[in-house]
Write an enzyme that holds these catalytic residues in place. Structure first.
Site, PDB file in Angstrom:
ATOM      1  CB  THR A  44      -5.429  -9.607   2.091  1.00  0.00           C
ATOM      2  OG1 THR A  44      -6.605 -10.282   1.667  1.00  0.00           O
ATOM      3  CG2 THR A  44      -4.884 -10.265   3.342  1.00  0.00           C
ATOM      4  CE1 TYR A 107     -14.057 -18.934  12.837  1.00  0.00           C
ATOM      5  CE2 TYR A 107     -16.334 -18.212  12.784  1.00  0.00           C
ATOM      6  CZ  TYR A 107     -15.300 -18.848  13.440  1.00  0.00           C
ATOM      7  OH  TYR A 107     -15.502 -19.393  14.678  1.00  0.00           O
ATOM      8  CE1 TYR A 133      -7.045 -13.389  -3.108  1.00  0.00           C
ATOM      9  CE2 TYR A 133      -7.900 -11.517  -1.890  1.00  0.00           C
ATOM     10  CZ  TYR A 133      -6.899 -12.440  -2.122  1.00  0.00           C
ATOM     11  OH  TYR A 133      -5.762 -12.401  -1.372  1.00  0.00           O
ATOM     12  NE  ARG A 138      -3.626 -13.441   4.025  1.00  0.00           N
ATOM     13  CZ  ARG A 138      -3.249 -12.768   5.113  1.00  0.00           C
ATOM     14  NH1 ARG A 138      -4.098 -12.573   6.097  1.00  0.00           N
ATOM     15  NH2 ARG A 138      -2.025 -12.303   5.224  1.00  0.00           N
ATOM     16  CE  LYS A 161      -4.699 -11.772  -5.073  1.00  0.00           C
ATOM     17  NZ  LYS A 161      -4.579 -10.753  -4.002  1.00  0.00           N
ATOM     18  CB  ILE A 204      -3.635  -9.303  -7.852  1.00  0.00           C
ATOM     19  CG1 ILE A 204      -4.537  -8.950  -9.045  1.00  0.00           C
ATOM     20  CG2 ILE A 204      -3.938  -8.392  -6.666  1.00  0.00           C
ATOM     21  CD1 ILE A 204      -6.027  -9.080  -8.781  1.00  0.00           C
TER      22      ILE A 204
END
Length: 293
Positions: A44, A107, A133, A138, A161, A204
């Protein structure tokens, strides 16, 4: 197992948005010199959402080539289409990455069974080590601990993560009894120290982009169980953990790196330059971390 301070590397860009390959090479060298334990290319923070596929893979390839085996390179290859994620992961493997970091589909908000099948399909299609992840802030979807537990026995799913920034979630993951070789990484700098002291294997990190030596020291101290040293290092980093998110990542961290003279000012739309009224707070955070005078 990859452990320690793992930088979610920015992708340097000129003012017109073109990737600055020379600046990227210099960043890789600087991170290795400063003690960063591994590099994530095109996550990202690396603006994966606006890189073309050819650019995306070329950034991975360039980071792998520049690192030259000195530290592991993890390729960001997530997508909200399973077929696209498979193809990106296959290309990341061909580019020489040591592992792939795959964000949950965003989304379209799949249910837990969809998340399970998504990651299983990628793992079965590409033999590269895969790190899950989870960043619901987000993506709009939360990879739950029970789904992580279902995926952890898959041979090439090697870690997670977790970026909720929630220590209750950290404790829930640690209580699952996951395989000993399954790595757990914080994806939230503000809670990374506590997460590692509780049993996570590393961070991370966005903050590591601008303070790699201190982030490495903090992670190393926390992994060693040296609470005092970890707290002392993290205290210097606290403003960065907070203020590098005054605007959406990677706007503040790229502005900070530009202020430090390490990258040109470029971002790609829809990201825009850092608001001028917030820039003094970034400078104060860099000074608190002793990154700049």
């Amino acid at each position: 197992m990859i452990q320690g301070s793992i930088v979610a590397l920015v992708t340097p860009m000129a003012a017109d948005g073109a990737v600055d390959w020379r600046a990227l090479d210099a960043l890789v060298d600087w991170h290795i010199d400063e003690g960063t334990d591994a590099l994530v290319a095109v996550g990202t923070t690396g603006e994966s959402a606006t890189l073309e596929v050819d650019e995306h893979i070329e950034v991975i390839r360039r980071v792998v080539q520049r690192a030259a085996g000195r530290v592991p390179v993890i390729a960001g290859t997530g997508a909200n289409s399973t077929a696209e994620a498979i193809e990106l992961t296959r290309l990341g493997q061909q580019a020489g990455a040591d592992a792939a970091l795959l964000v949950t589909p965003y989304y379209n908000k799949p249910p837990q069974e969809g998340l399970y099948r998504h990651y299983l399909a990628i793992a079965e299609a590409v033999p590269l080590p895969i790190i899950l992840y989870n960043v619901p802030g987000r993506t709009g979807v939360d990879l739950l601990p029970e789904t992580v537990q279902r995926l952890a026995p898959v041979d090439n799913i090697v870690g997670l993560k977790e970026a909720r920034g929630d220590l209750d979630r950290v404790r829930a993951l640690l209580a699952l009894g996951l395989p000993a070789d399954f790595a757990l990484y914080s994806g939230d700098d503000a809670t990374a120290r506590e997460s590692i002291l509780l049993g996570f294997h590393g961070d991370i990190s966005v903050t590591a982009n601008v303070a790699p030596r201190l982030m490495h020291a903090m992670c190393a101290a926390a992994r060693a169980g040296d609470v005092a040293a970890a707290e002392a290092a993290d205290a210097k980093l606290a403003l960065l953990h907070q203020d590098l998110f005054l605007e959406p990542n990677p706007i503040p961290v790229k502005w900070a790196l530009h202020h430090m003279g390490r990258v040109p000012p470029g971002l790609r739309l829809p990201m825009v330059p850092m608001s001028a009224n917030l820039q003094p707070r970034i400078i104060a955070a860099l000074r608190a971390a002793e990154v700049i005078a």
